[in-house]
Write a protein that holds these residues in place. Structure first.
Motif, mmCIF file in Angstrom:
data_model
loop_
_atom_site.group_PDB
_atom_site.id
_atom_site.type_symbol
_atom_site.label_atom_id
_atom_site.label_comp_id
_atom_site.label_asym_id
_atom_site.label_seq_id
_atom_site.Cartn_x
_atom_site.Cartn_y
_atom_site.Cartn_z
ATOM 1 N N CYS A 16 -22.421 -33.752 3.655
ATOM 2 C CA CYS A 16 -22.524 -34.517 2.381
ATOM 3 C C CYS A 16 -21.244 -34.108 1.341
ATOM 4 C CB CYS A 16 -23.512 -34.024 1.503
ATOM 5 S SG CYS A 16 -25.123 -34.126 2.030
ATOM 6 N N GLN A 17 -20.334 -33.022 1.757
ATOM 7 C CA GLN A 17 -18.946 -33.039 1.152
ATOM 8 C C GLN A 17 -18.106 -34.201 1.327
ATOM 9 O OE1 GLN A 17 -17.821 -30.179 -1.015
ATOM 10 N NE2 GLN A 17 -19.827 -30.705 -1.580
ATOM 11 N N VAL A 18 -17.874 -34.428 2.839
ATOM 12 C CA VAL A 18 -17.045 -35.445 3.320
ATOM 13 C C VAL A 18 -17.868 -36.606 2.587
ATOM 14 C CG1 VAL A 18 -16.296 -36.363 5.333
ATOM 15 C CG2 VAL A 18 -16.782 -34.232 5.463
ATOM 16 N N HIS B 190 -15.929 -40.882 -3.603
ATOM 17 C CA HIS B 190 -14.857 -40.906 -4.787
ATOM 18 C C HIS B 190 -13.405 -41.620 -4.419
ATOM 19 C CE1 HIS B 190 -16.902 -36.749 -6.273
ATOM 20 N NE2 HIS B 190 -17.453 -37.897 -6.669
ATOM 21 N N VAL B 191 -12.932 -41.594 -2.911
ATOM 22 C CA VAL B 191 -11.803 -42.364 -2.778
ATOM 23 C C VAL B 191 -12.158 -43.669 -2.922
ATOM 24 C CG1 VAL B 191 -10.408 -42.896 -0.947
ATOM 25 C CG2 VAL B 191 -11.030 -40.585 -1.343
ATOM 26 N N ALA B 192 -13.430 -44.063 -2.461
ATOM 27 C CA ALA B 192 -13.648 -45.579 -2.632
ATOM 28 C C ALA B 192 -13.855 -46.060 -4.154
ATOM 29 C CB ALA B 192 -15.125 -46.149 -1.779
ATOM 30 N N LEU B 193 -14.302 -45.470 -4.805
ATOM 31 C CA LEU B 193 -14.233 -45.643 -6.288
ATOM 32 C C LEU B 193 -12.985 -45.568 -6.921
ATOM 33 C CD1 LEU B 193 -17.497 -43.570 -7.397
ATOM 34 C CD2 LEU B 193 -17.388 -45.884 -7.052
ATOM 35 N N PHE C 181 -19.042 -43.268 6.080
ATOM 36 C CA PHE C 181 -19.744 -42.387 4.975
ATOM 37 C C PHE C 181 -19.887 -43.291 3.804
ATOM 38 C CE2 PHE C 181 -18.109 -38.995 7.527
ATOM 39 C CZ PHE C 181 -18.975 -37.969 7.343
ATOM 40 N N THR C 182 -19.085 -44.445 3.762
ATOM 41 C CA THR C 182 -19.436 -45.387 2.445
ATOM 42 C C THR C 182 -20.585 -46.269 2.549
ATOM 43 O OG1 THR C 182 -17.803 -46.838 2.876
ATOM 44 C CG2 THR C 182 -16.925 -45.058 1.706
ATOM 45 N N TRP C 183 -21.049 -46.481 3.923
ATOM 46 C CA TRP C 183 -22.009 -47.363 4.104
ATOM 47 C C TRP C 183 -23.382 -47.324 3.357
ATOM 48 C CZ3 TRP C 183 -21.212 -47.696 10.301
ATOM 49 C CH2 TRP C 183 -20.013 -48.229 10.407
ATOM 50 N N ILE C 184 -23.544 -46.107 2.851
ATOM 51 C CA ILE C 184 -24.729 -45.856 2.114
ATOM 52 C C ILE C 184 -24.713 -46.937 0.723
ATOM 53 C CG2 ILE C 184 -23.491 -43.869 0.824
ATOM 54 C CD1 ILE C 184 -26.189 -42.451 0.698
ATOM 55 N N PHE C 185 -23.433 -47.025 0.225
ATOM 56 C CA PHE C 185 -23.375 -48.172 -0.966
ATOM 57 C C PHE C 185 -24.400 -49.226 -0.676
ATOM 58 C CE2 PHE C 185 -19.160 -46.622 -2.547
ATOM 59 C CZ PHE C 185 -19.850 -46.507 -3.752
ATOM 60 N N VAL D 142 -26.142 -34.249 -4.520
ATOM 61 C CA VAL D 142 -27.390 -33.405 -4.466
ATOM 62 C C VAL D 142 -27.581 -33.042 -3.061
ATOM 63 C CG1 VAL D 142 -29.899 -33.669 -4.435
ATOM 64 C CG2 VAL D 142 -28.421 -34.738 -6.203
ATOM 65 N N GLY D 143 -27.223 -33.759 -2.113
ATOM 66 C CA GLY D 143 -27.482 -33.405 -0.462
ATOM 67 C C GLY D 143 -26.552 -32.004 -0.227
ATOM 68 N N SER D 144 -25.357 -32.051 -0.681
ATOM 69 C CA SER D 144 -24.528 -30.729 -0.501
ATOM 70 C C SER D 144 -25.358 -29.559 -1.072
ATOM 71 C CB SER D 144 -23.368 -30.711 -1.340
ATOM 72 O OG SER D 144 -22.520 -31.831 -1.004
ATOM 73 N N TRP D 145 -25.985 -29.531 -2.354
ATOM 74 C CA TRP D 145 -26.699 -28.453 -2.756
ATOM 75 C C TRP D 145 -27.955 -28.178 -2.016
ATOM 76 C CZ3 TRP D 145 -24.155 -25.029 -5.039
ATOM 77 C CH2 TRP D 145 -22.855 -25.311 -5.590
#
Ligand SMILES: CCCCCCCCCCCCCCC/C=C/C(=O)SCCNC(=O)CCNC(=O)[C@H](O)C(C)(C)COP(=O)(O)OP(=O)(O)OC[C@H]1O[C@@H](n2cnc3c(N)ncnc32)[C@H](O)[C@@H]1OP(=O)(O)O
Ligand code: NDP
Length: 342
Positions: free
Chosen positions: A238-240, A246-249, A270-274, A286-289
């Protein structure tokens, strides 16, 4: 643009910009188009008292230009502190909006609201991230007066405690670096009160989590190393993911731009979740935590995760709503933060 308003009259108090000798009229080229100047009146949102009258404002003046002129007469209210609206109940005008494109005649009334003291976003982000980093480490190194004196500067015998410290520190160092080098934040400032709210929340919860995780009597997760590993993998994944979003934004905007666009998946998986959510950076956060909660099996961490989830869901729903409002072709499959659920 040198002269936006030739005269600014402070209506309530003494005149701040006194009339001097008549200015010589600038020479106009013979066939030049006549500029229609605007008269702008600034009224207090609450009291409806007239605060300032600006004569001969250029039609191409932006809201920020008008704020700057108002600031000259009222030095206390610097532009970032001002909210200008065309109607007391309307939304604040954006700084870049241009006078001649607003739905006003050549005599315009603006309602002024004081947003209160402001701080830059960078300052708030840094303060809220540096605090947990330092506070957590104080507990990790078991500084005096935290646990009983016999534990001062001792080290835990559990590997998971060291791992948790590495993950926690990594997370906040990542956020600090992202604030400095990745995010292109368009809003200049936020209310000063936010620093107390955000820091209060982050600093207190960091102390609470760190106290329990680094406690000499801390009990390791029920399912041992396997549970720790699962938590660690979720956390790292989740960190990655969060960094990738953030890079995509960042790449959606050029430096200094305030224009919002529809974010789409990029080549980075990792951006496919968009395809499925509007705010995947929150999903990954949230996943990280959740990963950190599984890894440490600690109630304060679960509490932190829950509050973060609630707060980010509220923001994600707001962002999702504004995407739908702003973009007609917004992908309909997307949810706010949790695919198909929320
Ligand atoms: C053991 C101890 C445990 C303690 C637990 C305690 C639990 C408590 C829970 C607290 C949770 C707090 C969680 C914080 C976690 C933070 C995480 C982060 O790191 S996120 C990054 C930081 N982000 C933020 O802090 C968000 C900041 N954003 C805002 O505050 C607002 O969005 C905004 C005020 C800056 C702007 O709002 P926005 O919606 O974009 O603008 P609108 O035009 O819709 O305006 C809404 C409303 O706000 C007024 N406004 C706008 N800008 C400002 C401004 N700069 N200053 C003051 N007010 C502003 C605007 O006029 C509108 O007001 P209205 O009266 O409706 O006209
Ligand atoms: N643990 C917790 O409790 C919380 C942690 N966080 C963490 O902090 C990070 C940053 O939070 P937050 O600032 O709220 O995240 P946002 O998604 O609001 O903003 C992140 C950056 O992306 C830009 N951006 C967002 N959407 C678009 C778009 N459609 N077009 C162009 N640029 C866009 C923003 O620009 P702009 O300035 O223009 O909006 C900003 O620079 C989160 O991703 C999360 O990792 C955040 C909240 C709570």
């Amino acid at each position: 643009m040198d002269v936006l308003a030739l005269e600014a009259k402070n209506v309530t108090g003494t005149e701040t910009e006194k009339k001097s000798a008549p200015r010589p009229k600038p020479k106009q080229p013979k066939k030049a188009k006549r500029i229609v100047y605007f008269e702008v009146e600034i009224v207090d949102l609450k009291t409806k008292e007239k605060l300032l009258l600006l004569d001969k404002v250029e039609p191409t003046a932006t809201v920020l230009d008008i704020k700057a002129l108002f600031h000259k007469s009222y030095p206390k209210w610097y532009p970032a502190r001002q909210s200008l609206r065309l109607d007391p109940k309307a939304k604040s005008l954006r700084d870049e909006e241009v006078l001649q494109t607003l739905p006003v005649g050549t005599t315009a009334s603006f309602y002024f609201g004081d947003l209160g003291p402001q701080l830059t976003w960078g300052t708030v982000f840094l303060a809220e991230c540096v605090g947990p980093l330092i506070i957590y480490l104080m507990f990790y190194f078991r500084l005096p007066f935290i646990y009983s004196p016999k534990y001062d500067f001792t080290s835990s015998k559990h590997w998971v405690v060291h791992l948790a410290c590495m993950c926690h520190s990594f997370h906040y160092i990542k956020r600090i670096l992202e604030t400095l080098f990745v995010h292109r934040i368009s809003q200049g400032t936020m209310p000063l009160r936010n620093i107390f709210k955000n820091c209060g929340y982050y600093w207190c919860t960091a102390a609470w989590m760190a106290y329990y995780i680094n406690h000499p009597l801390y009990t390791t997760p029920q399912y041992g190393q396997q549970q720790v590993n699962v938590g660690l993998y979720i956390f790292l994944f989740c960190q990655v993911g969060n960094f990738s979003i953030h890079v995509a934004l960042r790449n959606l905007k050029s430096p200094g731009s305030k224009v919002k666009k529809i974010p789409y998946p990029t080549k980075n998986p990792f951006t496919w979740i968009f395809w499925l959510v509007s705010c995947p950076n929150y999903t990954y956060e949230v996943g990280s935590w959740i990963g950190f909660t599984v890894m440490t099996q600690c109630v304060p961490v679960l509490f932190f995760t829950l509050v973060a989830f609630i707060q980010m869901s509220v923001w994600a729903k707001g962002k999702h709503r504004s995407y739908l409002k702003e973009f007609r072709d917004y992908p309909t499959l997307r949810s706010s933060i949790l695919p198909f659920i929320l």
